[in-house]
Design a protein around this motif. Sequence first.
Motif, PDB file in Angstrom:
ATOM      1  N   VAL A  45      37.020  47.118  44.468  1.00 26.26           N
ATOM      2  CA  VAL A  45      37.701  47.023  43.172  1.00 26.26           C
ATOM      3  C   VAL A  45      38.491  45.715  43.078  1.00 26.26           C
ATOM      4  O   VAL A  45      38.464  45.023  42.051  1.00 26.26           O
ATOM      5  CB  VAL A  45      38.632  48.234  42.964  1.00 26.26           C
ATOM      6  CG1 VAL A  45      39.425  48.072  41.667  1.00 26.26           C
ATOM      7  CG2 VAL A  45      37.823  49.521  42.933  1.00 26.26           C
ATOM      8  N   LEU A  46      39.187  45.353  44.171  1.00 27.34           N
ATOM      9  CA  LEU A  46      39.962  44.115  44.182  1.00 27.34           C
ATOM     10  C   LEU A  46      39.052  42.900  44.002  1.00 27.34           C
ATOM     11  O   LEU A  46      39.386  41.968  43.265  1.00 27.34           O
ATOM     12  CB  LEU A  46      40.752  43.991  45.482  1.00 27.34           C
ATOM     13  CG  LEU A  46      41.591  42.710  45.647  1.00 27.34           C
ATOM     14  CD1 LEU A  46      42.640  42.600  44.547  1.00 27.34           C
ATOM     15  CD2 LEU A  46      42.242  42.662  47.029  1.00 27.34           C
ATOM     16  N   ASP A  47      37.894  42.928  44.651  1.00 28.85           N
ATOM     17  CA  ASP A  47      36.951  41.825  44.526  1.00 28.85           C
ATOM     18  C   ASP A  47      36.523  41.642  43.067  1.00 28.85           C
ATOM     19  O   ASP A  47      36.412  40.514  42.576  1.00 28.85           O
ATOM     20  CB  ASP A  47      35.729  42.079  45.408  1.00 28.85           C
ATOM     21  CG  ASP A  47      34.787  40.879  45.438  1.00 28.85           C
ATOM     22  OD1 ASP A  47      35.243  39.783  45.773  1.00 28.85           O
ATOM     23  OD2 ASP A  47      33.597  41.058  45.090  1.00 28.85           O
ATOM     24  N   GLY A  48      36.299  42.747  42.366  1.00 34.37           N
ATOM     25  CA  GLY A  48      35.926  42.668  40.956  1.00 34.37           C
ATOM     26  C   GLY A  48      37.035  42.071  40.103  1.00 34.37           C
ATOM     27  O   GLY A  48      36.780  41.275  39.194  1.00 34.37           O
ATOM     28  N   GLU A  52      36.990  38.335  38.037  1.00 36.20           N
ATOM     29  CA  GLU A  52      37.199  38.308  36.596  1.00 36.20           C
ATOM     30  C   GLU A  52      38.422  37.495  36.186  1.00 36.20           C
ATOM     31  O   GLU A  52      38.419  36.849  35.133  1.00 36.20           O
ATOM     32  CB  GLU A  52      37.329  39.739  36.073  1.00 36.20           C
ATOM     33  CG  GLU A  52      37.395  39.829  34.556  1.00 36.20           C
ATOM     34  CD  GLU A  52      37.429  41.270  34.067  1.00 36.20           C
ATOM     35  OE1 GLU A  52      37.462  41.462  32.837  1.00 36.20           O
ATOM     36  OE2 GLU A  52      37.440  42.201  34.902  1.00 36.20           O
ATOM     37  N   PHE A  53      39.484  37.495  37.018  1.00 39.88           N
ATOM     38  CA  PHE A  53      40.758  36.939  36.565  1.00 39.88           C
ATOM     39  C   PHE A  53      41.283  35.747  37.361  1.00 39.88           C
ATOM     40  O   PHE A  53      42.183  35.051  36.879  1.00 39.88           O
ATOM     41  CB  PHE A  53      41.839  38.035  36.576  1.00 39.88           C
ATOM     42  CG  PHE A  53      41.650  39.089  35.530  1.00 39.88           C
ATOM     43  CD1 PHE A  53      42.081  38.880  34.233  1.00 39.88           C
ATOM     44  CD2 PHE A  53      41.027  40.288  35.839  1.00 39.88           C
ATOM     45  CE1 PHE A  53      41.908  39.836  33.254  1.00 39.88           C
ATOM     46  CE2 PHE A  53      40.840  41.265  34.872  1.00 39.88           C
ATOM     47  CZ  PHE A  53      41.286  41.040  33.573  1.00 39.88           C
ATOM     48  N   SER A  54      40.788  35.472  38.566  1.00 36.53           N
ATOM     49  CA  SER A  54      41.396  34.422  39.388  1.00 36.53           C
ATOM     50  C   SER A  54      41.252  33.044  38.766  1.00 36.53           C
ATOM     51  O   SER A  54      42.090  32.153  38.987  1.00 36.53           O
ATOM     52  CB  SER A  54      40.785  34.424  40.793  1.00 36.53           C
ATOM     53  OG  SER A  54      39.382  34.207  40.732  1.00 36.53           O
ATOM     54  N   CYS A  55      40.214  32.830  37.955  1.00 39.76           N
ATOM     55  CA  CYS A  55      40.019  31.515  37.327  1.00 39.76           C
ATOM     56  C   CYS A  55      41.047  31.242  36.228  1.00 39.76           C
ATOM     57  O   CYS A  55      41.156  30.113  35.736  1.00 39.76           O
ATOM     58  CB  CYS A  55      38.610  31.412  36.756  1.00 39.76           C
ATOM     59  SG  CYS A  55      38.258  32.608  35.458  1.00 39.76           S
TER      60      CYS A  55
END
Length: 478
Positions: A45-48, A52-55
């Motif tokens: 879940v964290l990877d998803g 999606e949001f780290s960029c």
Amino acid sequence: MTRKNIRINPDFTRVIPRFFNSGNERSLQIINKVVDMEETMVCEVLDGVLKEFSCRYKNIHDVFDNHYSRISHLVPSGMKVTKERQHLLGAYFTMEYSLEAAALFNPSVVEAPDQSGLQPGEKRVIVSFRATGESHISSIVFRQGIIDKDCNITLDEPAKFLQEGKLAGEKRNDKEHFARQLTQLRLPEDLHVGILHQLTDDFTYSEIDVILRNSLRGIKDPTDQQAMKQHVLELVDACYELHFSHHTTLGERVIFPVTYTEKNGIEDARFVKFIDEEGSCTYYATYTAYDGTFILPKLIKTCDFIHFEVHPLYGKGAVNKNLALFPKKINGKYAMLSRIDGVNNYIMFSDDLYDWEEPQLLQRPKYPWEFVQIGNAGSPLWTEKGWLIISHGVGPMRKYCLGAALFDLNDPTRELGRLQYPLLMPKEDERDGYVPNVVYSCGAMIHEGQVFIPYAVSDYASSFASVPLDKLLKALLK
């Protein structure tokens, strides 16, 4: 007037990560569900979330660490929580907030501290905007730009990443000193004792705000309750400091509400470059802090737009909106414009930058386009002929226009001239917006013989205009 062919529209993609918490009960439910997850599921879940949001952030892990720290006390004691699980919990307590989702307006402009590397006739400037997002919460954002010799402006591209300032800590108040001040209000005995009983020896504005919510419930009339709360809170020091990383650019910095006095908005900052008697420079900005019920005039202080100090303003003249500081002392005193009654322009003088006690009537609405109210549109501008004040007036159909007036340099209570007609009014493509039929400014500047005016377009977007200074002064002195 010459309008510039530029329109700064709000950009709803400019977001900041905000702490998201719906109360301890729901928080515990979320924490228990995450605690019960298998470690492989946590990583999945964290990877998803990261994909999606780290960029959208420089370092999203720092955001998750910060938000996890604010709920870590609710995690079952003795439980070992892996870094991945901490970050996932941090993600569940994070929300994105779009700063400009509703509007980007009410700009002011000042000369930037750094004027290196420019061509002749150019000036680097800082433009501040009121950014308004969800729930109509307002904050301050910045853009840097260069004005050329013809008074055309080129702005830097908007920053991709945004960052709130780090709160250095609210001012703590001394209970003993506060108790002496509270006696002057002559509160009912039980209320007086109850408030003091709940206070620690030193306390912040935020702490007493919570105490007052509970203590004042016995006052049935909401108007009386809010008036009483305001009287008590006026005795409390609401100062704080914000610091930004030196690695951030000006366009990345956001002054977002951080204290209870302004939790519903930081409105209409009027920045001014202030020169003291020794010739050194400090930037100040008056603004309206709004907590959802009542407003509090406050003052921002900075020398570098990295470190900011925030102080409340006090006194009989520090009420309502529309406060604007003169760019230097006059006859040894600070000077400020205000609109304490919501209708007329006032002027105040003080030995203390934060205490304003004796407002004097300066201007009444005089012409039909300003019959509803008149106010300033930023700090006064020094000219050889006098203090130039760009004003705003409200007329029929609540239409806002900009005007101008000139005042004596040594005695700014004396008006030398005033435009009979508006300097700038909404043209057809500027009439529609969040608040229709409005042009409004929070601060202009003089450059290369021109008055350069940033202005809001119907409380939605922002634009720029200029007018030759000599022609304006001639019209004012006619």
